[in-house]
Design a protein around this motif. Structure first.
Motif, PDB file in Angstrom:
ATOM      1  N   UNK B 226      53.834  37.642 -43.815  1.00  0.00           N
ATOM      2  CA  UNK B 226      53.173  38.123 -44.579  1.00  0.00           C
ATOM      3  C   UNK B 226      52.526  38.065 -45.675  1.00  0.00           C
ATOM      4  N   UNK B 227      52.328  36.533 -45.902  1.00  0.00           N
ATOM      5  CA  UNK B 227      50.445  35.988 -46.847  1.00  0.00           C
ATOM      6  C   UNK B 227      49.752  35.486 -45.876  1.00  0.00           C
ATOM      7  N   UNK B 228      50.267  35.070 -44.404  1.00  0.00           N
ATOM      8  CA  UNK B 228      48.742  35.131 -43.763  1.00  0.00           C
ATOM      9  C   UNK B 228      48.208  36.079 -42.963  1.00  0.00           C
ATOM     10  N   UNK B 229      49.339  36.915 -42.575  1.00  0.00           N
ATOM     11  CA  UNK B 229      48.647  38.160 -42.402  1.00  0.00           C
ATOM     12  C   UNK B 229      49.353  38.399 -40.739  1.00  0.00           C
ATOM     13  N   UNK B 230      50.145  38.001 -40.568  1.00  0.00           N
ATOM     14  CA  UNK B 230      51.082  37.934 -38.805  1.00  0.00           C
ATOM     15  C   UNK B 230      51.710  39.365 -38.678  1.00  0.00           C
ATOM     16  N   UNK B 231      51.292  40.283 -37.890  1.00  0.00           N
ATOM     17  CA  UNK B 231      51.651  40.845 -37.583  1.00  0.00           C
ATOM     18  C   UNK B 231      52.423  41.419 -36.355  1.00  0.00           C
ATOM     19  N   UNK B 349      44.328  36.839 -35.923  1.00  0.00           N
ATOM     20  CA  UNK B 349      45.477  36.212 -37.195  1.00  0.00           C
ATOM     21  C   UNK B 349      45.919  35.309 -37.070  1.00  0.00           C
ATOM     22  N   UNK B 351      46.601  33.380 -35.207  1.00  0.00           N
ATOM     23  CA  UNK B 351      46.142  32.024 -34.964  1.00  0.00           C
ATOM     24  C   UNK B 351      46.777  31.516 -36.475  1.00  0.00           C
ATOM     25  N   UNK B 352      46.351  31.978 -37.652  1.00  0.00           N
ATOM     26  CA  UNK B 352      46.341  31.390 -39.062  1.00  0.00           C
ATOM     27  C   UNK B 352      47.375  30.349 -39.064  1.00  0.00           C
ATOM     28  N   UNK B 353      48.861  30.602 -38.352  1.00  0.00           N
ATOM     29  CA  UNK B 353      49.449  30.121 -39.258  1.00  0.00           C
ATOM     30  C   UNK B 353      50.187  28.775 -37.634  1.00  0.00           C
TER      31      UNK B 353
END
Lengths: 191, 382
Positions: B226-231, B349, B351-353
């Motif tokens: 959630x915090x990293x905006x994974x959708x 986005x 890929x942030x995690x």
């Protein structure tokens, strides 16, 4: 979801001294936004994320906007003495709007299912005061997006853990998404 | 979910010392699904640090669109996520419709749902095929998926004139009506897809190698997601019930009955399984939409497509694309070209995690973790 005015009042109550302003939006989409000041932006972001009825736990979109200095012509009412009588007349006046760079964030709440709440941050000008607080410590999803804003618009995010160019290469100097960007005459971008 | 935000991943230029080995993986590695590069630092075979490198396909799509009319940008959106041109079109026209206050006729809304769900079907099927290819099931599952995709692409070609670069949707509707006999063909292909899924699952879901490679690998915790905006499916595999079709009910999604499949552990297997289940739900939506498809206009004739000048203002519109939340943020200054045009790219986005998911796994697992995220570089680099 609470209205933007209510949210603004709640932030003002939680963070005394915060300078907040609602920016209206004339489009039929009706998505007004909230302008935050530099000093309180990070705290306000934390508050928006953690306050139980707000819970904006998800920062969906973060992006930049470039606003170069503009001159707008406006009709202004002026009081003038004409033939000894004070009369109100309309005159065309020019007003300069100083340029700035903006970072815009679209927030949603995954827990409560509401949104978007749009918050904006503005730099002092477009040349030397281009620093904004990074919101990546609050929402990890801003990490790559703020890097992209830094790369393409030239906003320096203070507190970002890894502020490097992301799409352009490291030796590149300019910021292509700025409105006054001009590629080098050869057609090749400057190296 | 009141826990403090997860700590940030170690970042910066990689410095290697001692027995660590730095490997530059990509940009032309077959498993990176395009021109994507990762700097991976390995201790033996174990990943201790991973830095993604972007930009190999960057053409500044946003700048191009800021020099182009609103209509002229639709074909460019086809080339963002070049697998799913229909959903890209949809997200963009939806945002312009919000910006300019344009209504869409009912039939056009149904056609959008039909082509949108078909796009989801073949995107997920191909993703499953590619993922299995990355695990070593060379060719066969991918070719099975491509066979089904080809049938839908034939339908898209009959509809729009192009298999992949459809350029089909317009502000206030769609470009052209369905050809004669198209809905019947679509229903037949939908039924065939159902049996393809049964076969695909019978062959693969219970497969021991698939299970061994994917279970417990690349776990993405719920709070971090959630915090990293994974959708998209990657978020739902971590157990977060967030589907924009349900949350925003954009278009006419409130009229269809479908469920939102959720994962439990958030590992690679859950991300695979959520997609398989989502395909079944997409088929349900497709059948309902084809059944209820009304007659009528497909575009609002009053919309001035070629000379659209929305009132000054801004709008953010988003849809549930097969990869996640695809959004467009537009600012109009009242002129014929957008003042600001921004694509919110789910692939980038998500890929942030990547580093968080890969830490402590082997380099062979990096390949399937990346495969399970589902990226398209046309959208990552824009």
């Amino acid at each position: 979801m609470q209205t933007l005015e209510q949210i603004k009042d709640r932030i003002a109550a939680a963070l005394p001294g915060a300078r907040l302003a609602v920016i209206a939006n004339a489009s039929p989409a009706g998505q007004p936004s909230l302008l935050l000041d530099h000093e309180h932006a990070l705290e306000a972001a934390r508050f928006l994320r953690d306050a139980p009825e707000l819970r904006f736990d998800y920062a969906s979109n973060a992006t930049g906007v470039d606003w170069p200095e503009r001159t707008v012509k406006e009709r202004v009412k002026v009081k003038k003495m004409i033939d000894g009588v004070e009369k109100e007349t309309e005159e065309l006046a020019e007003r300069k709007i100083p340029g700035c760079l903006e970072a815009v964030y679209h927030l949603y709440s995954m827990e409560l299912g509401h949104g978007p709440l749009i918050i904006r941050l503005r730099t002092g000008n477009r040349t030397d005061r281009v620093t904004l607080p990074s919101l990546t410590p609050v929402w990890r999803s801003c990490e790559f997006q703020e890097r992209e804003i830094f790369d393409l618009f030239g906003i320096v995010f203070e507190g970002h853990p890894d502020l490097r160019r992301i799409l352009m290469w490291d030796g590149f100097e300019d910021h292509p998404m700025r409105k006054d960007y001009a590629p080098a005459a050869s057609g090749e971008a400057k190296a | 979910m009141n826990a403090p935000p997860p700590p940030l991943a170690p970042t910066g230029r990689s410095q290697t010392a001692g027995d660590l080995l730095e490997v530059s993986m990509g940009p032309h590695h077959p498993s990176t699904h395009g021109v994507f590069r990762m700097n991976v630092v390995l201790d033996g075979e174990t990943v201790v640090k991973l830095t993604p490198v972007f930009g190999y396909l960057h053409r500044n799509h946003e700048k191009i669109a800021e020099k182009n009319s609103y209509l002229g940008s639709i074909p460019y959106t086809d080339r963002l996520d070049y697998i799913c041109s229909m959903t890209n079109n949809w997200a963009y026209v939806l945002s312009v419709e919000k910006l300019a206050g344009i209504a869409v006729p009912e039939r056009a809304e149904y056609i959008r749902v039909i082509v949108g769900e078909m796009t989801r079907l073949f995107n997920h099927a191909c993703l499953a095929g590619f993922l299995l290819q990355d695990m070593g099931a060379l060719g066969t599952p991918l070719m099975y998926a491509f066979r089904e995709r080809e049938k839908i692409l034939d339908l898209f070609e009959a509809l729009s004139g192009s298999r992949m670069m459809c350029n089909y949707m317009r502000f206030g509707g769609c470009r052209c009506d369905l050809p004669e006999g198209w809905p019947e063909k679509a229903a037949r292909i939908g039924a065939g897809f159902e049996s393809f899924l049964d076969e695909f699952e019978a062959l693969l879901t219970g497969n021991e190698i698939l299970r061994a490679r994917s279970e417990g690998v690349g776990v993405l915790p719920r709070e971090l997601a959630v915090n990293a905006g994974v959708t998209g499916p990657g978020l739902r595999a971590s157990g977060v019930n967030y589907d924009i079709r349900k949350v925003d009910k954009y278009g006419i999604y409130d009229r269809f009955k479908f469920r939102v499949p959720l994962g439990e552990r958030g590992d690679v297997f859950d991300r695979y399984m959520v997609r398989i289940l989502e395909m079944r739900e997409s088929l349900m939506i497709l059948n309902q939409a084809l059944h209820d498809l009304p007659d009528g206009a497909i575009i609002d004739p009053k919309v001035r497509l070629r000379n659209l000048r929305p009132k000054a203002g801004e709008a953010y519109g988003r849809i549930e694309s097969p990869k996640g939340e695809l959004g467009f943020y537009l600012i109009s200054d009242g002129g014929p070209i957008p003042y600001r045009y921004r694509v919110r790219p789910p692939s980038l986005i998500n890929l942030t995690v990547l580093e968080d998911m890969c830490m402590g796994h082997t380099i062979a697992d990096v390949v399937i973790i990346l495969g399970s995220i589902d990226i398209v570089l046309g959208e990552v680099d824009r």
